[in-house]
Design an enzyme around this catalytic site. Structure first.
Site, short mmCIF file in Angstrom:
data_model
loop_
_atom_site.label_atom_id
_atom_site.label_comp_id
_atom_site.label_asym_id
_atom_site.label_seq_id
_atom_site.Cartn_x
_atom_site.Cartn_y
_atom_site.Cartn_z
N HIS A 42 73.64 10.96 2.70
CA HIS A 42 73.92 9.99 4.40
C HIS A 42 74.23 8.63 4.24
O HIS A 42 75.15 7.99 5.12
CB HIS A 42 72.15 9.98 5.35
N ASP A 74 80.35 22.04 20.52
CA ASP A 74 81.18 22.35 19.68
C ASP A 74 82.30 20.73 19.82
O ASP A 74 82.64 20.64 20.49
CB ASP A 74 81.94 24.02 19.92
N GLY A 75 82.07 20.91 18.79
CA GLY A 75 83.03 19.62 18.17
C GLY A 75 84.72 19.55 18.03
O GLY A 75 85.42 18.80 18.45
N ASP A 94 80.76 16.11 9.79
CA ASP A 94 79.27 16.41 8.79
C ASP A 94 78.87 17.87 9.21
O ASP A 94 77.91 18.01 9.37
CB ASP A 94 78.46 15.15 8.98
N1 SAM Z 1 74.55 18.18 4.92
C1 SAM Z 1 74.86 18.32 5.41
C2 SAM Z 1 75.78 19.22 4.60
O1 SAM Z 1 75.62 19.48 3.49
O2 SAM Z 1 76.53 19.72 4.40
C3 SAM Z 1 75.56 18.88 6.93
C4 SAM Z 1 74.71 18.74 7.44
S1 SAM Z 1 74.06 18.88 9.00
C5 SAM Z 1 72.91 19.78 9.51
C6 SAM Z 1 75.33 20.30 9.86
C7 SAM Z 1 75.69 20.97 11.19
O3 SAM Z 1 77.03 20.85 11.80
C8 SAM Z 1 74.35 21.71 11.66
O4 SAM Z 1 73.82 20.91 12.14
C9 SAM Z 1 75.80 22.33 12.81
O5 SAM Z 1 74.69 22.76 13.18
C10 SAM Z 1 76.44 21.57 13.12
N2 SAM Z 1 77.64 21.93 13.12
C11 SAM Z 1 78.61 23.26 13.03
N3 SAM Z 1 79.73 23.55 13.07
C12 SAM Z 1 80.29 22.90 14.18
C13 SAM Z 1 81.28 22.29 15.85
N4 SAM Z 1 81.92 22.98 15.97
N5 SAM Z 1 80.36 21.57 16.40
C14 SAM Z 1 79.30 21.14 16.03
N6 SAM Z 1 77.98 20.66 14.92
C15 SAM Z 1 78.94 22.03 14.30
#
Ligand code: SAM
Length: 293
Positions: free
Chosen positions: A71, A147-148, A165
């Site tokens: 991070h 959704d990002g 991330d």
């Molecule tokens: N540290 C991490 C790694 O090893 O790749 C990434 C961490 S983080 C927990 C990933 C997050 O992205 C999850 O909480 C998931 O719900 C979120 N995520 C996946 N697709 C997404 C999207 N389209 N929009 C927003 N969030 C999303």
């Protein structure tokens, strides 16, 4: 009394060259949570070496022992390369670590958009060291469950820094690595804006993931930069975060200013991994990984 059989979690689904070809295993000392949300499978357990571990969709996302490396390196090289980041967007980041690091900077607004409320809630509950409770209560934070990919489309010339991330590039998460999404991110950034994204293993997936991400960013941004880091709890050695900027050359940042800002923040709360020296050294790449620079 018969000895209890040791339970293991084995990760074998990471993307790139490693997909389905090898296993990285952790002894489960204590199982905290195993379940499925609307979007993904979640596993949280304790391991004697890495302490608490979060796994999504069969891939280790973080461990208590080394999450600060991930991070701090995803956030600070880019935040310090920007002259004055005030408005920051985090896409994904449901464990709270990226937001925690962003909030160390004197930002005005930190928007975090994660698609999965259940992951956010589970991380607040089971991973207190991620400081989710404190970060979501910060007056500068705006937590959006959504959704990002869609969220970012609503903005134009607004954010100073966007940090991607998201999950690893398998299954539903692949769009978070696509050119169309990067184009939307570019539109959401101001003229001197920057984006940072977690990409994958340099050691094994350089051509398949890291160089490709560079090429995609290079088509859209004036400057791109790989930041190299080592993640002991992840498969296969050295990892890469790729950053891109509309204006600033990451190699020519003002180090006196970075050091001054770093000192101010570090006095309040020590960094575990990042320093301006680590920042500079993370841009020194071995010959075989230089092409994407
Ligand atoms: N540290 C991490 C790694 O090893 O790749 C990434 C961490 S983080 C927990 C990933 C997050 O992205 C999850 O909480 C998931 O719900 C979120 N995520 C996946 N697709 C997404 C999207 N389209 N929009 C927003 N969030 C999303």
């Amino acid at each position: 009394m018969p000895k209890k059989k040791q339970k293991w979690f084995c990760e074998g689904t990471v993307p790139g060259q490693r997909l389905g070809t090898m296993q990285h295993c952790f002894a489960i000392q204590k199982l905290l949570y195993r379940g499925k949300t609307k979007y993904q499978s979640v596993l949280i357990f304790d391991n004697p070496v890495f302490k608490r571990v979060l796994v999504l969709e069969g891939i280790v996302q973080l461990s208590q022992a080394d999450e600060s490396i991930y991070h701090e390196m995803l956030v600070h090289p880019t935040m310090f390369s920007h002259k004055s980041p005030e408005r920051v967007l985090i896409i994904g980041g449901g464990d709270g670590g990226t937001l925690r690091e962003v909030l160390r900077h004197p930002v005005k607004e930190a928007v975090m958009v994660d698609i999965d409320k259940k992951v956010v809630d589970l991380c607040v509950r089971y991973l207190p060291f991620m400081k989710g409770k404190k970060s979501y209560g910060d007056r500068r934070t705006k937590l959006v469950i959504g959704d990002g990919l869609e969220f970012v489309k609503k903005y134009k010339d607004y954010f100073d820094v966007v940090i991607i991330d998201g999950n690893d590039e398998v299954g539903a998460a692949t769009e978070l690595y696509g050119q169309a999404f990067y184009r939307d991110v570019k539109r959401a950034l101001k003229a001197d804006g920057m984006v940072a994204a977690q990409i994958g293993s340099l050691s094994l997936d350089y051509a398949a993931l890291v160089k490709r991400a560079h090429t995609r960013f290079q088509k859209l941004f004036l400057h791109t930069q790989t930041f190299k880091l080592t993640m002991p709890s992840y498969h296969c050695g050295e990892y890469a975060f790729v950053a891109a900027s509309k204006k600033t050359d990451f190699q020519k940042v003002s180090w006196p200013s970075v050091k001054r800002r770093f000192g101010t923040i570090a006095r309040k709360h020590a960094f575990r991994y990042y320093s301006p020296e680590i920042h500079a050294s993370s841009m020194v790449l071995p010959e075989m990984w230089k092409a994407g620079r």
